[in-house]
Design a protein around this motif. Sequence first.
Motif, PDB file in Angstrom:
ATOM      1  N   GLY A   1       0.908  -1.172  -0.208  1.00 16.41           N
ATOM      2  CA  GLY A   1      -0.203   0.435   0.124  1.00 16.41           C
ATOM      3  C   GLY A   1       0.894   1.755  -0.022  1.00 16.41           C
ATOM      4  O   GLY A   1       0.783   2.395   0.966  1.00 16.41           O
ATOM      5  N   ALA A   2       1.794   0.850  -0.766  1.00 13.00           N
ATOM      6  CA  ALA A   2       2.737   2.473  -0.595  1.00 13.00           C
ATOM      7  C   ALA A   2       2.562   4.050  -1.388  1.00 13.00           C
ATOM      8  O   ALA A   2       3.877   3.959  -2.025  1.00 13.00           O
ATOM      9  CB  ALA A   2       4.248   1.482  -0.935  1.00 13.00           C
ATOM     10  N   SER A   3       1.230   3.723  -2.398  1.00 13.10           N
ATOM     11  CA  SER A   3       1.680   4.699  -3.119  1.00 13.10           C
ATOM     12  C   SER A   3       1.263   6.077  -2.917  1.00 13.10           C
ATOM     13  O   SER A   3       0.857   6.699  -3.601  1.00 13.10           O
ATOM     14  CB  SER A   3       0.165   4.134  -3.848  1.00 13.10           C
ATOM     15  N   ARG A   4       0.698   6.239  -1.260  1.00 11.24           N
ATOM     16  CA  ARG A   4       0.193   7.380  -1.356  1.00 11.24           C
ATOM     17  C   ARG A   4       0.116   6.606   0.251  1.00 11.24           C
ATOM     18  O   ARG A   4       0.533   6.196   0.758  1.00 11.24           O
ATOM     19  CB  ARG A   4      -1.635   7.144  -1.908  1.00 11.24           C
ATOM     20  N   GLY A   5      -0.236   8.655   1.153  1.00  8.01           N
ATOM     21  CA  GLY A   5       0.119   8.297   2.837  1.00  8.01           C
ATOM     22  C   GLY A   5       1.105   7.861   3.449  1.00  8.01           C
ATOM     23  O   GLY A   5       2.311   7.940   3.343  1.00  8.01           O
ATOM     24  N   ILE A   6       0.222   6.987   4.156  1.00  8.42           N
ATOM     25  CA  ILE A   6       2.079   6.214   5.244  1.00  8.42           C
ATOM     26  C   ILE A   6       3.290   5.793   4.257  1.00  8.42           C
ATOM     27  O   ILE A   6       4.357   5.201   4.403  1.00  8.42           O
ATOM     28  CB  ILE A   6       1.338   5.316   6.381  1.00  8.42           C
TER      29      ILE A   6
END
Length: 248
Positions: free
Chosen positions: A10-15
Amino acid sequence: MSERVCLITGASRGIGAASARELAARGHAVVVNHRDSATDAEAVAHDVRAAGGAALVVQGDVTEPGDVTRVIDTVVGHWGRLDVLVHNAMTPFPITPFADLSWEQLGTKLDQEMRAAHLLTHAVLPEMIDRRYGRLVYLSTGLSRRPRDGMIALGVAKAALDSFVRYVAAEVAPHGVTANVVAPSTVDDTAVSGRLSDELTAQLAAATPMRRLARPEDVARTVAYFAGDDAAFTTGSWAPVNGGLIMP
């Protein structure tokens, strides 16, 4: 080769995106995983490469066994190993009080949360154990310990994740592998904070001793600590990143 190879789900945005940039800035090669955000994921990888780092973008749904196997095989095929798993990918959840919460809603969130953690951990551990080195970092939330109206599905699912990580940590510690939880409060500029009203966001910031919400970069620095060797003798921990909102 860079110092360590790190997979961030889940590294495309945010944390997740902030963690990928932070780990890359510390000399690690990063794998930017996404489910259906290719453009955003490529932008994160571009930033890493522009700063002189190494990045690989890999699509995959972390709740699907075939996707998880393909992601891990792609990483190992590209860099020869995987040293660090940062499990950040968020599965959907309803915001609703318990009175209106169906078992299907709660059960689905619990199933997806634990399915992803189980699949990923099972996939990465054998090689880490063989090499007697590994770092497992899981993103949770302060809501697993401090309830807030409407957040029961997320809080209960993350409480299950917290317990899962403690058991994994105890089992793999003799093999040189650590497992830790990073538990932020509400983080600004993320999918979760985007679902909150301006009024609630202001209330949460005011209730925090440091008088603001966490930022993705705040969380990323704590993630990077557990992903590195400075935390080599720390495992099974639950690290709050919340400006003093929860003091366990």
